[in-house]
Design an enzyme around this catalytic site. Structure first.
Site, mmCIF file in Angstrom:
data_model
loop_
_atom_site.group_PDB
_atom_site.id
_atom_site.type_symbol
_atom_site.label_atom_id
_atom_site.label_comp_id
_atom_site.label_asym_id
_atom_site.label_seq_id
_atom_site.Cartn_x
_atom_site.Cartn_y
_atom_site.Cartn_z
ATOM 1 N N SER A 162 -16.993 34.970 -23.847
ATOM 2 C CA SER A 162 -17.791 35.911 -24.642
ATOM 3 C C SER A 162 -16.902 36.813 -25.502
ATOM 4 C CB SER A 162 -18.638 36.791 -23.723
ATOM 5 O OG SER A 162 -19.419 35.981 -22.885
HETATM 6 N N1 SAM Z 1 -17.923 34.906 -18.196
HETATM 7 C C1 SAM Z 1 -17.251 33.865 -18.920
HETATM 8 C C2 SAM Z 1 -15.892 34.248 -19.409
HETATM 9 O O1 SAM Z 1 -15.450 35.386 -19.211
HETATM 10 O O2 SAM Z 1 -15.236 33.367 -19.991
HETATM 11 C C3 SAM Z 1 -18.090 33.351 -20.082
HETATM 12 C C4 SAM Z 1 -19.252 32.608 -19.603
HETATM 13 S S1 SAM Z 1 -19.997 31.481 -20.699
HETATM 14 C C5 SAM Z 1 -20.677 32.539 -21.905
HETATM 15 C C6 SAM Z 1 -21.376 31.027 -19.648
HETATM 16 C C7 SAM Z 1 -20.984 30.156 -18.467
HETATM 17 O O3 SAM Z 1 -22.133 30.006 -17.632
HETATM 18 C C8 SAM Z 1 -20.553 28.748 -18.851
HETATM 19 O O4 SAM Z 1 -19.263 28.506 -18.390
HETATM 20 C C9 SAM Z 1 -21.582 27.846 -18.178
HETATM 21 O O5 SAM Z 1 -21.061 26.630 -17.714
HETATM 22 C C10 SAM Z 1 -22.032 28.734 -17.027
HETATM 23 N N2 SAM Z 1 -23.333 28.380 -16.432
HETATM 24 C C11 SAM Z 1 -24.481 27.962 -17.022
HETATM 25 N N3 SAM Z 1 -25.440 27.762 -16.081
HETATM 26 C C12 SAM Z 1 -24.895 28.077 -14.883
HETATM 27 C C13 SAM Z 1 -25.369 28.077 -13.547
HETATM 28 N N4 SAM Z 1 -26.620 27.726 -13.227
HETATM 29 N N5 SAM Z 1 -24.538 28.464 -12.564
HETATM 30 C C14 SAM Z 1 -23.246 28.827 -12.851
HETATM 31 N N6 SAM Z 1 -22.740 28.840 -14.093
HETATM 32 C C15 SAM Z 1 -23.545 28.477 -15.102
#
Ligand code: SAM
Length: 238
Positions: A81
């Site tokens: 993000s």
């Molecule tokens: N917090 C992260 C960082 O600092 O880099 C950025 C996160 S990214 C915007 C959103 C993440 O949520 C992705 O890596 C995606 O694979 C994960 N995601 C989506 N659905 C999910 C789920 N049900 N459980 C865990 N992770 C999930």
């Protein structure tokens, strides 16, 4: 010849020289000053972001963009993000030393490291990610940056939370959900706070507070754009 400090990942592209470290430190300071000018006034959050080396959380070929205020690709169609979004979410959570935090969507591990700075050595961050290669990416990055004892990374469906470690003081969801997943509300302490993006094409960031009676108070904060939360209580994978 300048000595090169080799980081844990293999390959020449992963080496950071002392000169580069110094340049990244200046860029980090400029990033924080820019956030302050964008009226992000929470000095505790800004201090935490000054301490976390964001360049250790992005793929080596994107390091020169690490301190730009934009999301960056981390592989698997996912992103780290933008710094202002990390700052806003951390500010809304009003994190305190010693708190136990759940993050849903570990991605690169960067946001978890900022959360760890805010809850201090006495607190702990649990972060869960559904893509195996990103679990490894986040774990390696957190280790390189020195957070391996303060952040635990799990593989799984974060919409189910992490019941084994509940209840949590705060929950930070970093992917957009159709609605607030009931298990996350159950696993939040009474009086606890959660930030979560809700919606599919049009999304808004919400601050959820769990009331003393076990209900929730929901407040819309701003329009956002996140990748979807996939799985039970989230969206179907396409
Ligand atoms: N917090 C992260 C960082 O600092 O880099 C950025 C996160 S990214 C915007 C959103 C993440 O949520 C992705 O890596 C995606 O694979 C994960 N995601 C989506 N659905 C999910 C789920 N049900 N459980 C865990 N992770 C999930």
């Amino acid at each position: 010849m300048k000595e090169k400090r080799k980081e844990r990942c293999e390959g020449a592209a992963d080496e950071v020289t002392e000169e580069e470290e110094a340049r990244f430190a200046s860029a980090r300071l400029r990033m924080v000053e820019r956030l302050r000018r964008q009226r992000i006034a929470d000095e505790r959050v800004l201090d935490a972001m000054l301490r976390v080396k964001r360049h250790l959380f992005v793929p080596p070929h994107l390091r020169s963009y690490a301190y730009e205020d934009c999301p960056l690709h981390i592989g698997e169609g996912q992103t780290i993000s933008a710094p202002h979004m990390v700052a806003i979410m951390c500010h809304l959570l009003d994190l305190r030393k010693g708190e136990k935090v759940l993050e849903v969507g570990a991605g690169s591990g960067y946001h978890a490291a900022v959360l760890a700075e805010l809850v201090g050595e006495e607190g702990h961050v649990f972060t869960i990610e559904r893509i195996r290669s990103l679990v490894d990416f986040a774990s390696q990055n957190l280790k390189k940056a020195g957070y391996e004892h303060r952040v635990s990374v799990f593989f799984g469906n974060g919409s189910l939370g992490l019941p084994k470690f509940a209840p949590f003081d705060k929950i930070c969801v970093t992917c957009a959900s159709p609605d607030v997943p009931p298990p996350l509300v159950e696993q939040l302490k009474e009086g606890g706070k959660m930030v979560i993006p809700l919606g599919s094409v049009l999304q808004d960031l919400y601050l959820i507070e769990k009331t003393r009676s076990g209900g929730i108070r929901k407040e819309r904060k701003c329009a956002v754009s996140f990748v979807p939360l996939i799985g039970k209580y989230g969206f179907r994978e396409r």
